[in-house]
Design a protein around this motif. Structure first.
Motif, PDB file in Angstrom:
ATOM      1  N   UNK A  60     -57.389  17.788 -87.320  1.00  0.00           N
ATOM      2  CA  UNK A  60     -58.477  17.122 -86.715  1.00  0.00           C
ATOM      3  C   UNK A  60     -57.942  16.115 -85.748  1.00  0.00           C
ATOM      4  N   UNK A  61     -56.830  15.541 -86.234  1.00  0.00           N
ATOM      5  CA  UNK A  61     -56.192  14.568 -85.034  1.00  0.00           C
ATOM      6  C   UNK A  61     -55.628  15.140 -84.142  1.00  0.00           C
ATOM      7  N   UNK A  62     -55.092  16.267 -84.106  1.00  0.00           N
ATOM      8  CA  UNK A  62     -54.567  17.241 -82.819  1.00  0.00           C
ATOM      9  C   UNK A  62     -55.991  17.241 -81.847  1.00  0.00           C
ATOM     10  N   UNK A  63     -57.177  17.830 -82.795  1.00  0.00           N
ATOM     11  CA  UNK A  63     -58.171  18.227 -81.664  1.00  0.00           C
ATOM     12  C   UNK A  63     -58.675  16.834 -81.045  1.00  0.00           C
ATOM     13  N   UNK A  64     -58.805  15.700 -81.728  1.00  0.00           N
ATOM     14  CA  UNK A  64     -59.141  14.528 -80.983  1.00  0.00           C
ATOM     15  C   UNK A  64     -58.298  14.162 -80.013  1.00  0.00           C
ATOM     16  N   UNK A  65     -57.193  14.293 -80.291  1.00  0.00           N
ATOM     17  CA  UNK A  65     -55.933  13.691 -79.243  1.00  0.00           C
ATOM     18  C   UNK A  65     -56.188  14.448 -78.084  1.00  0.00           C
ATOM     19  N   UNK A  66     -56.434  15.918 -78.168  1.00  0.00           N
ATOM     20  CA  UNK A  66     -56.504  16.973 -77.227  1.00  0.00           C
ATOM     21  C   UNK A  66     -57.832  16.754 -76.191  1.00  0.00           C
ATOM     22  N   UNK A  67     -58.809  16.414 -76.897  1.00  0.00           N
ATOM     23  CA  UNK A  67     -60.173  16.167 -76.191  1.00  0.00           C
ATOM     24  C   UNK A  67     -59.885  14.769 -75.459  1.00  0.00           C
ATOM     25  N   UNK A  68     -59.303  13.742 -75.942  1.00  0.00           N
ATOM     26  CA  UNK A  68     -59.245  12.408 -75.430  1.00  0.00           C
ATOM     27  C   UNK A  68     -58.389  12.610 -74.109  1.00  0.00           C
TER      28      UNK A  68
ATOM     29  N   UNK B 151     -65.580  20.180 -68.322  1.00  0.00           N
ATOM     30  CA  UNK B 151     -66.151  20.687 -69.606  1.00  0.00           C
ATOM     31  C   UNK B 151     -65.163  21.273 -70.655  1.00  0.00           C
ATOM     32  N   UNK B 152     -65.035  20.576 -71.563  1.00  0.00           N
ATOM     33  CA  UNK B 152     -64.176  20.812 -72.838  1.00  0.00           C
ATOM     34  C   UNK B 152     -64.639  21.782 -73.727  1.00  0.00           C
ATOM     35  N   UNK B 153     -63.768  22.784 -73.852  1.00  0.00           N
ATOM     36  CA  UNK B 153     -64.258  23.937 -74.648  1.00  0.00           C
ATOM     37  C   UNK B 153     -63.051  24.295 -75.687  1.00  0.00           C
ATOM     38  N   UNK B 154     -63.443  24.959 -76.898  1.00  0.00           N
ATOM     39  CA  UNK B 154     -62.397  25.356 -77.670  1.00  0.00           C
ATOM     40  C   UNK B 154     -61.366  25.794 -77.089  1.00  0.00           C
ATOM     41  N   UNK B 155     -61.571  26.725 -76.308  1.00  0.00           N
ATOM     42  CA  UNK B 155     -60.303  27.515 -75.649  1.00  0.00           C
ATOM     43  C   UNK B 155     -59.515  26.464 -74.858  1.00  0.00           C
ATOM     44  N   UNK B 156     -60.056  25.643 -74.168  1.00  0.00           N
ATOM     45  CA  UNK B 156     -59.192  24.364 -73.587  1.00  0.00           C
ATOM     46  C   UNK B 156     -58.367  23.844 -74.455  1.00  0.00           C
TER      47      UNK B 156
ATOM     48  N   UNK C 215     -65.409  23.543 -84.067  1.00  0.00           N
ATOM     49  CA  UNK C 215     -66.466  22.887 -83.154  1.00  0.00           C
ATOM     50  C   UNK C 215     -67.141  21.703 -83.921  1.00  0.00           C
ATOM     51  N   UNK C 216     -67.242  21.738 -85.011  1.00  0.00           N
ATOM     52  CA  UNK C 216     -67.851  20.478 -85.690  1.00  0.00           C
ATOM     53  C   UNK C 216     -66.773  19.269 -85.344  1.00  0.00           C
ATOM     54  N   UNK C 217     -65.561  19.435 -85.738  1.00  0.00           N
ATOM     55  CA  UNK C 217     -64.835  18.382 -85.324  1.00  0.00           C
ATOM     56  C   UNK C 217     -64.764  18.040 -84.017  1.00  0.00           C
ATOM     57  N   UNK C 218     -64.888  19.043 -82.641  1.00  0.00           N
ATOM     58  CA  UNK C 218     -65.007  18.634 -81.503  1.00  0.00           C
ATOM     59  C   UNK C 218     -66.314  17.668 -81.247  1.00  0.00           C
ATOM     60  N   UNK C 219     -67.357  18.227 -81.829  1.00  0.00           N
ATOM     61  CA  UNK C 219     -68.662  17.618 -81.862  1.00  0.00           C
ATOM     62  C   UNK C 219     -68.544  15.970 -82.358  1.00  0.00           C
TER      63      UNK C 219
ATOM     64  N   UNK D 275     -66.213  13.940 -81.621  1.00  0.00           N
ATOM     65  CA  UNK D 275     -65.277  13.165 -80.712  1.00  0.00           C
ATOM     66  C   UNK D 275     -66.181  12.699 -79.704  1.00  0.00           C
ATOM     67  N   UNK D 276     -65.752  11.367 -79.629  1.00  0.00           N
ATOM     68  CA  UNK D 276     -66.449  10.499 -78.561  1.00  0.00           C
ATOM     69  C   UNK D 276     -66.528  10.823 -77.157  1.00  0.00           C
ATOM     70  N   UNK D 277     -65.588  11.529 -76.718  1.00  0.00           N
ATOM     71  CA  UNK D 277     -65.426  11.780 -75.459  1.00  0.00           C
ATOM     72  C   UNK D 277     -65.707  13.283 -75.025  1.00  0.00           C
TER      73      UNK D 277
END
Ligand code: FES
Length: 96
Positions: free
Chosen positions: A11-19, A29-34, A53-57, A59-61
């Motif tokens: 989950x940390x990797x996902x948050x870091x990637x989104x940020x 537009x941030x998607x799981x594939x990206x 997807x739940x972890x991505x949702x 994310x604040x960013x």
């Protein structure tokens, strides 16, 4: 917590990637594939998608950029979908 066991993504990797993606491009537009692509990994079985997807949702960013909001409302104002009026034979005879 490990979210994707096939690719070993936490989950940390996902948050870091989104940020990181949001900082790199505020209008993206941030998607799981990206997210997978950013982490240099690929999904395999796909069974992690609901949790991913739940972890991505959470994310604040992740929000849709303001410039891309309200596009649907703009299209509702269109008079028609671009088709010719009376394109059916039965409608042509009714309009003539
Ligand atoms: S657990 Fe994520 S692709 Fe299999």
């Amino acid at each position: 917590m490990i979210i994707c066991h096939c690719s070993q993504i936490s989950d940390h990797d996902i948050r870091a990637a989104v940020d990181w993606m949001r900082a790199a491009d505020p209008e993206a537009i941030i998607t799981p594939g990206k997210v997978y692509h950013t982490l240099g990994k690929r999904p395999d079985c796909g069974s992690c998608m609901p949790l991913f997807l739940d972890t991505m949702r959470h994310c604040d960013n992740l929000a849709v950029p303001p410039i891309l909001r309200g596009l649907r409302a703009t299209r509702k104002g269109a008079i028609h979908e671009g088709r010719r009026q009376g394109h059916r034979v039965s409608q042509r005879s009714a309009t003539v």
